[in-house]
Design an enzyme around this catalytic site. Structure first.
Site, PDB file in Angstrom:
ATOM      1  N   ASP A  93       0.662  -1.360  -0.135  1.00  0.00           N
ATOM      2  CA  ASP A  93       0.008   0.014  -0.059  1.00  0.00           C
ATOM      3  C   ASP A  93       0.852   1.130   0.004  1.00  0.00           C
ATOM      4  O   ASP A  93       2.134   1.166  -0.557  1.00  0.00           O
ATOM      5  CB  ASP A  93      -0.917   0.101   1.266  1.00  0.00           C
ATOM      6  CG  ASP A  93      -2.243   0.637   0.836  1.00  0.00           C
ATOM      7  OD1 ASP A  93      -2.292   1.938   0.845  1.00  0.00           O
ATOM      8  OD2 ASP A  93      -3.232  -0.169   0.734  1.00  0.00           O
TER       9      ASP A  93
ATOM     10  N   HIS B  19      -3.360   5.897   3.574  1.00  0.00           N
ATOM     11  CA  HIS B  19      -4.243   4.811   3.252  1.00  0.00           C
ATOM     12  C   HIS B  19      -3.581   3.281   3.670  1.00  0.00           C
ATOM     13  O   HIS B  19      -4.364   2.679   4.434  1.00  0.00           O
ATOM     14  CB  HIS B  19      -4.279   4.731   1.761  1.00  0.00           C
ATOM     15  CG  HIS B  19      -5.333   3.755   1.249  1.00  0.00           C
ATOM     16  ND1 HIS B  19      -4.845   2.413   0.776  1.00  0.00           N
ATOM     17  CD2 HIS B  19      -6.754   3.557   0.801  1.00  0.00           C
ATOM     18  CE1 HIS B  19      -5.921   1.761   0.177  1.00  0.00           C
ATOM     19  NE2 HIS B  19      -6.814   2.542   0.315  1.00  0.00           N
TER      20      HIS B  19
ATOM     21  N   SER C 191     -11.413  -0.817  -0.583  1.00  0.00           N
ATOM     22  CA  SER C 191      -9.898  -0.905   0.019  1.00  0.00           C
ATOM     23  C   SER C 191     -10.298  -1.263   1.576  1.00  0.00           C
ATOM     24  O   SER C 191      -9.235  -1.888   2.173  1.00  0.00           O
ATOM     25  CB  SER C 191      -9.349   0.513  -0.022  1.00  0.00           C
ATOM     26  OG  SER C 191      -8.600   0.773  -1.128  1.00  0.00           O
TER      27      SER C 191
END
Lengths: 969, 165
Positions: free
Chosen positions: A436, A488, A672
């Site tokens: 990520d 994220h 996600s």
């Protein structure tokens, strides 16, 4: 003087002269020539006439004829000759029988004493014979059938059971048909319309392993169910709204009063009391609202309709105001709320005397308050002013972490994680790689969980850390959120396995799982090459870093995607899976059914996103590549009213201040967020079963063993195989760890877990089987009570059908329980036994039956309706004078008095069976028309069983007499 | 009234950068300042909306749960706050860029460009809700404000008299 007869003859001939001449000729002269002064008189012809007893009738038609009216003016009738259409007869009076249908002539010829004759005829019409038959038989009902003693059928005499002291005695198990109504509701022709039937009481001894199920026939009516002990103390109450059923489970042996009472309307009902094992009742219990449920006393959640003014419902005061989704009250008052409000019952409402309690009932103050809450809820739930009203339920999760924001992490109970945590919270030896944006390595809710990772962003500009790839996967920020970075990877990693149960922040799916942070996304996303390197590193495969981790990851999570695919990426995932790594990826947020990569690559588990309501998220991709669903949330709603959007809450950072990155927590949404739920659950499975392979994971998923099926049954393009269920997943892992996933070995099972003999049955069957592999041999069968015995089948291994017998001789009245233990060389199986002994005169009875014939046109032959009452559980009937024809034969009760039989909640049967009622060709007597009837509880198919050949539902109706038969009750 | 074109950084939260220096009419110049440009503006609906200062904390959805419950209202909390949103977006990388604020008769026009992520990028699959919030001061003659996105009107609000004092 001329004799009268002579004169009459003379006068008949003494007409005009020419006529006289002719008449003379006709009269035959009569002696002498014309010069004879006393000619012989001319004979006059007789008159033929007769009467007949019938000129029309059904064959065989017997007729009597009488020719007495025939006459001879100048003499006498010498003979009578009859011709009955070819059959002769003689005499003034005769008889004849016409055997066949037809039109016939009856001819009478009379001859006078002068030989003159006269003839007359009559026509006789004979119609075909009408064949009638007598039909008889018995309608049988189950021995465990009973009927409410006061129903609305006007042809019955209601016997009140409206109080504890008037309660009807029942034996368990029992299926009872009944009726209850609020005064002034229901059929106004019935017994109970005017006064109503405010409650029905039943008295029953229970063993403590039963379920009471009330099935309500009329969807417009609301009946409730309450249970009282022998001292009239309330035990429980089931008080649903708009529900076809009410259920109460009985866990303690004892003698009880069951009360059925109407809250609104009128309805038939079926009350079932029996063993808990019935699957149908188990499924019904989930929707029940009971006094014993864990709801907060005196509180109700109420959502006003948009068009209604926002004010506290009567009997309540506001605790938390109803709001718009943006939490502004003013807007809510102007245009109606989007969120419900929380209200407390006023003191007056709590102590309202309006609670429908029977005389003699004992209800504590606390129970009265809880009952008041339930009844207030029922009133509001049925009030059109409100969109809905709900009880404020107390949720009692199992193993619950104490993290500060856990209460808002709705997405964990949504996948049954609390139940899974009772079994497994993860293992530090299991590693989930998060490919990520990197991870905030110093986030306090993540730092202890991290193992060494790597930064694979090769472009220094996108990396924003001053260089290309390096061993530091710390996330410096990507400024993707405008002036703030997305962090994220930190959010995804927190969902997989944030430090949990530490009193701070959030919980992760897997409390103890290790996280390998791998950085591949920077400003403007990531490149295929960098991601491939990260995946290979995670799988312990060669990569451009020149290193591999000390321990490869067990699972790789990829909360990223693109519409472009490449062979090099597919090869990387294939290699990772072949290395034993489970690869999980988000399905994408484009609301598209086009494939998104890497989730669409072979071997990669593709995860779509669900919301707090278990619906598919509007943004979530769908399509043929979707494998499974997990919570991804939606920040535009706050349906749980916690003041936080209903996204997924996890670890986060904030660099918007321009200084040091602040660590915190945030609710965001997307596929996600869904993927790490699955990755975390997979890591729990891996903790239980370290040998879990990608193939085993996929096999269990495809078999539906890891999920709750949502959407279309089985796999679909929206939810894949369904919503991940952590509890099921850890169970599967346990099975696999025990080797049962590969070879379950021999497993002995019984066809029933409980046998309920009730008050009448003496023997029942149970079948033993090996549902596993290999062989099972029964070593011993034992009974816990001397009155219980078994007859074994003759098989060598002891498997097969056993007959279980009981002997009530010498046993006192009461409910009994026992256990039969089947011991085998594989495992032992226990089968429970429930039975009753009662000296009370309780016999099977389903109430007043109507036996009717329905012809081919669907018309009921009302004249042939038979009313019969139970006679020791049987209804013998006889229908006479039944014309020949084709008929269906039905038996049914009419508890609600609507003249329509076989309504839901009424007893119904048909010859030979209700499932397939045959047409009977009736042209002769029948005395063998025996069939079974029972109470109809399948409410959704009320009339299907009474269906014409054309398939048109047609419930048989009866034309009921206005008065009760003499033997009615 | 002439409005100067503004060049501004991507992240301007609370920066209060004036973009209007003068007008053709008497009185103080109209000022349009972008005070928030964020990718996670959760409570906004697509279009142009008048918002209050005390809503800013909630609009800026990326405010973390452990952050202070509300952010202090600046002393210069005057004028009208206008928020423009283009709804939810599937990934990061989408943003408003305020190119110009100008007068068009009695209408104030906020001219935005729409930024999108590179088409071939592999992106994080998190839903975003980009927005821009501007403060308009001294627009006493403006009766309405329109927001353009790549030349097409995305929203319009009518202003109350003296609302932008």
């Amino acid at each position: 003087m001329i004799p009268h007869e002579v004169w009459r003859r003379a006068s008949r001939c003494a007409l005009s002269t020419p006529a006289l001449i002719l008449l003379l000729a006709a009269c035959g002269g009569g002696g002498g020539g014309g010069g004879n002064p006393n000619p012989a008189p001319v004979n006059q012809t007789p008159t033929a006439s007769f009467t007949i007893s019938a000129t029309t009738g059904n064959a065989p038609l017997n007729v009597s004829v009488d020719a007495d009216a025939s006459a001879d003016a100048d003499g006498q009738i010498a003979s009578y000759a009859w011709d009955f259409d070819g059959t002769p007869g003689i005499g003034a009076v005769a008889q004849h029988t016409f055997e066949d249908p037809g039109t016939f002539e009856v001819r009478l010829t009379v001859t006078d004493d002068d030989g003159a004759t006269s003839t007359t005829t009559r026509t006789v019409t004979v119609e075909a014979a009408v064949v009638t038959s007598t039909l008889s038989g018995k309608v049988r009902i189950l021995s465990s059938t009973a009927v409410d003693s006061d129903v609305n059928d006007r042809l019955t005499v209601p016997q009140s059971n409206n109080s504890f002291t008037e309660a009807q005695d029942l034996l368990s198990p029992v299926t009872l048909g009944g009726f209850a109504n609020v005064a002034g509701t229901g059929e106004n022709t019935g017994n109970l319309f005017a006064a109503g039937d405010p409650r029905d009481f039943y008295h029953i001894s229970l063993a403590g392993n039963e379920t009471i199920v009330l099935t309500i026939a009329d969807g417009d009516a609301d009946l409730d169910l309450r249970l009282w002990d022998d001292g009239f103390n309330i035990v429980d109450a089931s008080l649903n709204v708009n529900s076809e059923t009410e259920t109460i489970e009985v866990t303690q042996a004892g003698t009880y009063y069951i009360e059925v009472l109407p809250f609104s309307g009128a309805s038939n009902y079926v009350l079932y009391v029996g063993q808990t094992a019935a699957a149908s009742s188990t499924s019904l219990q989930r929707n029940a609202v009971r006094l014993s449920d864990p709801f907060i006393d005196n509180q109700l959640i109420v959502k006003h309709r948009q068009s209604q003014p926002v004010r506290a419902p009567d009997g309540t005061r506001e605790m938390v105001a109803p709001l718009r989704a943006d939490r502004t009250r003013q807007q809510a008052e102007l245009v109606g709320p989007e969120l419900p409000g929380l209200y407390r019952l006023t003191k007056h409402s709590q102590h309202s005397p309006a609670l429908p309690l029977p005389a003699g009932a004992r209800v504590s103050a606390a129970q009265r308050s809880r009952l008041a809450t339930l009844y207030q809820w029922k009133r509001l739930a049925q009030d059109p002013t409100y969109e809905y009203a709900e009880l404020n339920l107390l949720h009692q999760p199992h193993l619950t972490p104490n993290d500060a924001f856990y209460a808002s992490q709705w997405h964990y109970p949504a996948i049954n994680l609390p139940l899974a945590w009772d079994t497994e919270v993860g293992d530090a030896n299991v590693i989930v790689a998060v490919v990520d944006t990197g991870v905030l390595l110093n986030h306090p809710d993540l730092a202890p969980k991290l193992v060494a990772g790597y930064d694979f962003i090769s472009d220094a500009d996108r990396a924003r850390d001053g260089d290309g790839i390096d061993p530091n996967p710390d996330d410096p920020g990507d400024l993707e959120f405008g002036g703030s970075s997305s962090f994220h990877g930190t959010h995804v990693a927190g969902t997989v396995g944030a430090v949990s149960n530490n009193g701070e922040g959030v919980a992760g799916v897997a409390w103890n799982t290790s996280i390998m942070p791998l950085r591949a996304l920077g400003t403007d996303g990531g490149s295929t090459f960098d991601i491939v390197q990260a995946v290979r590193f995670a799988a312990g495969l060669s990569n451009n870093s020149g290193t591999v981790p000390a321990q490869r990851a067990d699972i790789i999570n990829l909360s990223l995607g693109s519409s472009f695919s490449s062979q090099s990426e597919q090869d990387a995932y294939t290699a990772a899976v072949q290395a034993g790594v489970i690869v999980i990826a988000s399905a994408g947020n484009e609301s598209s059914d086009l494939p998104s990569y890497p989730s669409a690559y072979d071997g990669v588990v593709s995860v779509s996103a669900t919301t707090i309501t278990n619906d598919i998220a509007t943004y979530s991709n769908s399509g043929a590549t979707i494998d499974i669903a997990a919570p991804g949330g939606s920040n535009i709603t706050d349906l749980n009213g916690d003041g936080i959007g209903d996204g997924v809450i996890s670890t986060m950072g904030d660099d918007s201040g321009g200084g040091a990155i602040e660590f915190g927590y945030l609710a965001i949404s997307g596929t996600s967020m869904a993927a790490p739920h699955v990755a975390g659950v997979a890591s729990l499975m891996k903790a239980i079963h370290p040998g879990l392979t990608p193939v085993e994971f996929e096999t269990a998923m495809v078999a539906g063993q890891l999920t709750d099926d949502l959407g279309s049954p089985g796999r679909d393009d929206v939810f894949g195989y369904g919503l991940i269920n952590a509890q099921k997943a850890v169970f599967v892992a346990q099975q696999l760890a025990n080797g049962q996933g590969v070879d379950p070995g021999p497993i002995l099972t019984a066809s029933a877990s409980v046998l309920n003999f009730g008050g009448f049955i003496d023997s029942l069957k149970v079948t033993l089987q090996n549902v596993g592999s290999g062989t099972v041999n029964i070593a011993n069968v034992s009974s816990s009570e001397p009155w219980l015995t078994t007859d074994a089948p003759g098989s060598a291994d002891g498997l097969g059908e056993y007959t279980v017998n009981l002997d009530r001789t010498g046993l006192a009245d009461g409910a009994y329980q026992a256990t039969i233990t089947f011991a085998s060389d594989a495992n032992d199986v226990e089968v429970g036994v429930i039975m009753q002994v009662s000296s009370a005169n309780v016999t099977a009875d389903a109430g007043l039956f109507y036996i009717i014939l329905v012809d081919e046109n669907g018309d009921t032959l009302n004249a042939l309706t038979e009313l019969v009452l139970a006679n020791q559980g049987e209804y013998p009937f006889t229908l006479t004078d039944v014309p020949a024809g084709q008929y269906r034969l039905f038996a049914g009760t009419d508890a609600d008095d609507d003249a329509r039989l076989c309504d839901a909640g009424e007893a119904c049967g048909a010859y030979p069976t209700l499932d397939a009622p045959d047409f009977l060709a009736i042209n002769d007597d029948r005395d063998d028309l025996d069939f079974e009837a029972g109470f109809r509880v399948n409410l959704t198919t009320t009339t299907n069983a009474v269906t014409s050949d054309a398939g048109t539902p047609s419930a048989p109706t009866v034309s009921k007499p206005q008065e009760r038969p003499q033997d009615a009750r | 009234m002439r409005v100067d074109k503004c060049s501004h950084p991507k992240w301007l939260f609370m920066a209060l950068l004036p973009v209007i220096a003068a007008g053709c009419q008497a009185g103080p110049p109209v000022e349009v300042s972008e005070i928030l440009n964020h990718a996670m503006c959760n409570t906004l609906r697509k279009g142009l909306t008048v918002v209050e200062y005390d809503q800013l904390a909630d609009i800026r959805g990326a405010r973390m749960l452990n952050a202070p419950a509300s952010e202090p209202t600046p002393e210069s909390a005057t004028g009208t706050l206008l928020a423009v949103s283009n709804g939810s977006q599937p990934t990061p990388g989408y943003a408003f860029e305020l190119r110009e604020a100008r007068a068009d008769g009695a209408n104030l026009v906020l001219d935005y460009a729409w930024r999108e992520p590179p088409a071939d990028a592999v992106l994080a699959q998190v839903v975003t809700s980009p927005c821009s919030v501007v403060r308009v001061v001294n627009a006493t003659n403006a009766r309405s404000v329109a927001a353009l996105l790549d030349g097409a009107e995305i929203g319009r609000v009518e202003l109350q008299p003296s609302a932008t004092q």
